[in-house]
Scaffold this motif. Structure first.
Motif, mmCIF file in Angstrom:
data_model
loop_
_atom_site.group_PDB
_atom_site.id
_atom_site.type_symbol
_atom_site.label_atom_id
_atom_site.label_comp_id
_atom_site.label_asym_id
_atom_site.label_seq_id
_atom_site.Cartn_x
_atom_site.Cartn_y
_atom_site.Cartn_z
ATOM 1 N N HIS A 182 34.854 34.251 28.533
ATOM 2 C CA HIS A 182 34.102 35.489 28.689
ATOM 3 C C HIS A 182 34.791 36.633 27.942
ATOM 4 O O HIS A 182 35.977 36.562 27.621
ATOM 5 C CB HIS A 182 33.980 35.840 30.173
ATOM 6 C CG HIS A 182 35.297 36.023 30.855
ATOM 7 N ND1 HIS A 182 36.056 34.969 31.309
ATOM 8 C CD2 HIS A 182 36.009 37.143 31.140
ATOM 9 C CE1 HIS A 182 37.171 35.424 31.862
ATOM 10 N NE2 HIS A 182 37.168 36.737 31.758
ATOM 11 N N SER A 205 34.079 26.998 34.177
ATOM 12 C CA SER A 205 34.672 27.851 35.221
ATOM 13 C C SER A 205 36.058 27.322 35.544
ATOM 14 O O SER A 205 36.392 27.067 36.698
ATOM 15 C CB SER A 205 33.787 27.844 36.473
ATOM 16 O OG SER A 205 32.426 28.055 36.159
ATOM 17 N N TYR A 207 39.076 28.494 35.590
ATOM 18 C CA TYR A 207 40.100 29.258 36.300
ATOM 19 C C TYR A 207 39.500 30.152 37.374
ATOM 20 O O TYR A 207 38.281 30.328 37.462
ATOM 21 C CB TYR A 207 40.871 30.143 35.314
ATOM 22 C CG TYR A 207 41.385 29.432 34.096
ATOM 23 C CD1 TYR A 207 42.209 28.321 34.210
ATOM 24 C CD2 TYR A 207 41.038 29.862 32.812
ATOM 25 C CE1 TYR A 207 42.689 27.658 33.089
ATOM 26 C CE2 TYR A 207 41.508 29.206 31.677
ATOM 27 C CZ TYR A 207 42.327 28.110 31.828
ATOM 28 O OH TYR A 207 42.795 27.455 30.715
ATOM 29 N N THR A 208 40.364 30.724 38.157
ATOM 30 C CA THR A 208 40.010 31.862 39.001
ATOM 31 C C THR A 208 40.378 33.125 38.233
ATOM 32 O O THR A 208 41.185 33.088 37.287
ATOM 33 C CB THR A 208 40.774 31.834 40.330
ATOM 34 O OG1 THR A 208 42.178 32.014 40.057
ATOM 35 C CG2 THR A 208 40.573 30.512 41.057
ATOM 36 N N ASP A 209 39.835 34.261 38.644
ATOM 37 C CA ASP A 209 40.220 35.520 38.013
ATOM 38 C C ASP A 209 41.725 35.755 38.121
ATOM 39 O O ASP A 209 42.367 36.249 37.184
ATOM 40 C CB ASP A 209 39.475 36.689 38.671
ATOM 41 C CG ASP A 209 38.081 36.894 38.088
ATOM 42 O OD1 ASP A 209 37.742 36.230 37.083
ATOM 43 O OD2 ASP A 209 37.326 37.714 38.649
ATOM 44 N N GLU A 210 42.289 35.400 39.285
ATOM 45 C CA GLU A 210 43.719 35.598 39.504
ATOM 46 C C GLU A 210 44.546 34.785 38.504
ATOM 47 O O GLU A 210 45.525 35.289 37.931
ATOM 48 C CB GLU A 210 44.085 35.207 40.933
ATOM 49 C CG GLU A 210 45.555 35.423 41.272
ATOM 50 C CD GLU A 210 45.890 35.022 42.698
ATOM 51 O OE1 GLU A 210 47.043 35.225 43.112
ATOM 52 O OE2 GLU A 210 44.988 34.516 43.407
ATOM 53 N N TYR A 212 43.481 33.632 35.561
ATOM 54 C CA TYR A 212 43.169 34.080 34.206
ATOM 55 C C TYR A 212 44.019 35.288 33.816
ATOM 56 O O TYR A 212 44.521 35.378 32.685
ATOM 57 C CB TYR A 212 41.679 34.413 34.112
ATOM 58 C CG TYR A 212 41.215 34.836 32.745
ATOM 59 C CD1 TYR A 212 40.989 33.887 31.737
ATOM 60 C CD2 TYR A 212 40.981 36.176 32.443
ATOM 61 C CE1 TYR A 212 40.552 34.269 30.479
ATOM 62 C CE2 TYR A 212 40.552 36.565 31.189
ATOM 63 C CZ TYR A 212 40.343 35.611 30.204
ATOM 64 O OH TYR A 212 39.918 36.000 28.955
ATOM 65 N N HIS A 213 44.214 36.202 34.773
ATOM 66 C CA HIS A 213 44.949 37.431 34.488
ATOM 67 C C HIS A 213 46.401 37.383 34.966
ATOM 68 O O HIS A 213 47.067 38.415 35.030
ATOM 69 C CB HIS A 213 44.244 38.621 35.153
ATOM 70 C CG HIS A 213 42.880 38.898 34.590
ATOM 71 N ND1 HIS A 213 42.688 39.401 33.326
ATOM 72 C CD2 HIS A 213 41.639 38.720 35.128
ATOM 73 C CE1 HIS A 213 41.383 39.545 33.101
ATOM 74 N NE2 HIS A 213 40.738 39.138 34.173
ATOM 75 N N SER A 225 36.761 30.171 30.971
ATOM 76 C CA SER A 225 36.345 31.291 31.812
ATOM 77 C C SER A 225 36.677 31.015 33.278
ATOM 78 O O SER A 225 37.369 30.055 33.609
ATOM 79 C CB SER A 225 34.849 31.550 31.618
ATOM 80 O OG SER A 225 34.482 32.799 32.162
ATOM 81 N N THR A 226 36.172 31.876 34.147
ATOM 82 C CA THR A 226 36.450 31.798 35.576
ATOM 83 C C THR A 226 35.157 31.641 36.360
ATOM 84 O O THR A 226 34.071 31.965 35.874
ATOM 85 C CB THR A 226 37.166 33.074 36.061
ATOM 86 O OG1 THR A 226 36.230 34.175 36.066
ATOM 87 C CG2 THR A 226 38.344 33.424 35.155
ATOM 88 N N GLU A 228 34.303 33.395 38.873
ATOM 89 C CA GLU A 228 33.771 34.732 39.160
ATOM 90 C C GLU A 228 32.877 35.227 38.021
ATOM 91 O O GLU A 228 31.825 35.842 38.249
ATOM 92 C CB GLU A 228 34.907 35.717 39.407
ATOM 93 C CG GLU A 228 35.692 35.474 40.701
ATOM 94 C CD GLU A 228 36.932 34.615 40.503
ATOM 95 O OE1 GLU A 228 37.839 34.688 41.339
ATOM 96 O OE2 GLU A 228 36.986 33.871 39.486
ATOM 97 N N GLU A 229 33.301 34.948 36.771
ATOM 98 C CA GLU A 229 32.476 35.326 35.629
ATOM 99 C C GLU A 229 31.206 34.474 35.572
ATOM 100 O O GLU A 229 30.145 34.955 35.165
ATOM 101 C CB GLU A 229 33.278 35.179 34.335
ATOM 102 C CG GLU A 229 34.402 36.193 34.185
ATOM 103 C CD GLU A 229 33.902 37.620 34.014
ATOM 104 O OE1 GLU A 229 32.807 37.808 33.431
ATOM 105 O OE2 GLU A 229 34.615 38.550 34.454
#
Length: 300
Positions: A182, A205, A207-210, A212-213, A225-226, A228-229
């Protein structure tokens, strides 16, 4: 009663990303890399040839002779490594139409599948395969019609390039969108176009946002991507069912259970892809043909 001529069935043979990850902690979701089979209006479509393709091949041995159309998103190892072990391709009398977009360096899908089977990487060359293999080079944005089925593609945001596919038939649609990353400030127009009003969206999907960042081990730029996205895309594109796909090899069954629980809270009609999962779509009794837009897909 519906016959196979009147059904749209999606079956998952491999749902894991990056590398096969068999073992006691991946039993429920599976450890094979991407392979999704769709039976659409009597046509057999196969998307990607990860290690799940080997398992699909074993199931097809009782259905000889076999004719199928194979679509590759790209040629990273986890999406092609099952092809040399796809037994039906070695059997005379079977026929496979094999589609892929030409890579940025000009390599065709035939060249990429052939090269992975050359010495010293593999003992048996592609030429040994006895089935009728018909290789078809696609352009980004090109439509393919097989019977009544229309398959579209669009470029995704992935290192080395990849395409996603959309399958349309008698008012039903499914989008297969893997591998893609994303953008930080907007939703990807190509992904939204592929997913528009889809009955099913199968989407990267990993990863998780956590994750990914993560400050310790960021996944930014890795091409995935995640969940959440994925939820954001599903909502924006008016998707009916969201399928979380391309699970990271480090995510065990319990971890994926938690992702599924969290995702359903944000998008109720979400399911986690797992080996053996089947989804069946039934077309409306009086389907209204979709007017497929020509614009809106970027090749950049």
């Amino acid at each position: 009663m519906y016959s196979m001529q009147n059904l749209f069935t999606i079956h998952f043979w491999g749902v894991r990303g990056s590398i096969a990850s068999p073992g006691p902690e991946t039993v429920r979701y599976g450890g094979n890399t991407p392979c999704v089979e769709m039976r659409v209006g009597g046509e057999r479509l196969i998307f990607d040839g990860g290690t799940g393709l080997r398992v699909l091949g074993q199931s097809l041995l009782s259905q000889m002779p076999v004719e199928a159309n194979m679509f590759f998103t790209h040629s990273h190892w986890d999406h092609i490594q099952g092809f040399p072990f796809f037994v039906p391709a070695f059997i005379k009398g079977n026929r496979f139409n094999i589609y892929g977009v030409v890579s940025p360096n000009g390599a065709t899908i035939e060249e990429r599948l052939r090269d992975q089977m050359l010495h010293p990487n593999f003992p048996v060359p592609l030429q040994v395969m006895g089935a009728d293999l018909n290789f078809c080079d696609l352009q980004v944005g090109e439509k393919v019609q097989i019977g009544e089925v229309i398959i579209e593609n669009a470029l995704l945001n992935h290192p080395g390039e990849a395409v996603g596919y959309r399958i349309n038939w008698r008012g039903c649609s499914a989008a297969y969108v893997t591998d893609t990353e994303h953008y930080p400030d907007k939703l990807d127009e190509n992904v939204l176009w592929l997913a528009r009003n889809a009955d099913v969206l199968i989407i990267d999907s990993a990863y998780t946002d956590e994750e990914y960042h993560s400050a310790r081990s960021s996944k930014v730029g890795w091409g995935h991507s995640t969940w959440e996205e994925a939820v954001k895309v599903a909502k924006a594109a008016n998707v009916k069912k969201l399928v979380i796909f391309h699970h990271d090899p480090l995510h065990n069954d319990d971890f994926l259970d938690r992702v599924g629980t969290d995702a359903v809270k944000k998008f109720p009609d979400t399911i986690m892809a797992r080996e053996g999962l089947s989804i069946q779509l039934v077309p409306p009794l009086t389907p209204i043909p979709e007017v497929l837009p020509e614009a809106g897909v970027s090749a950049l």
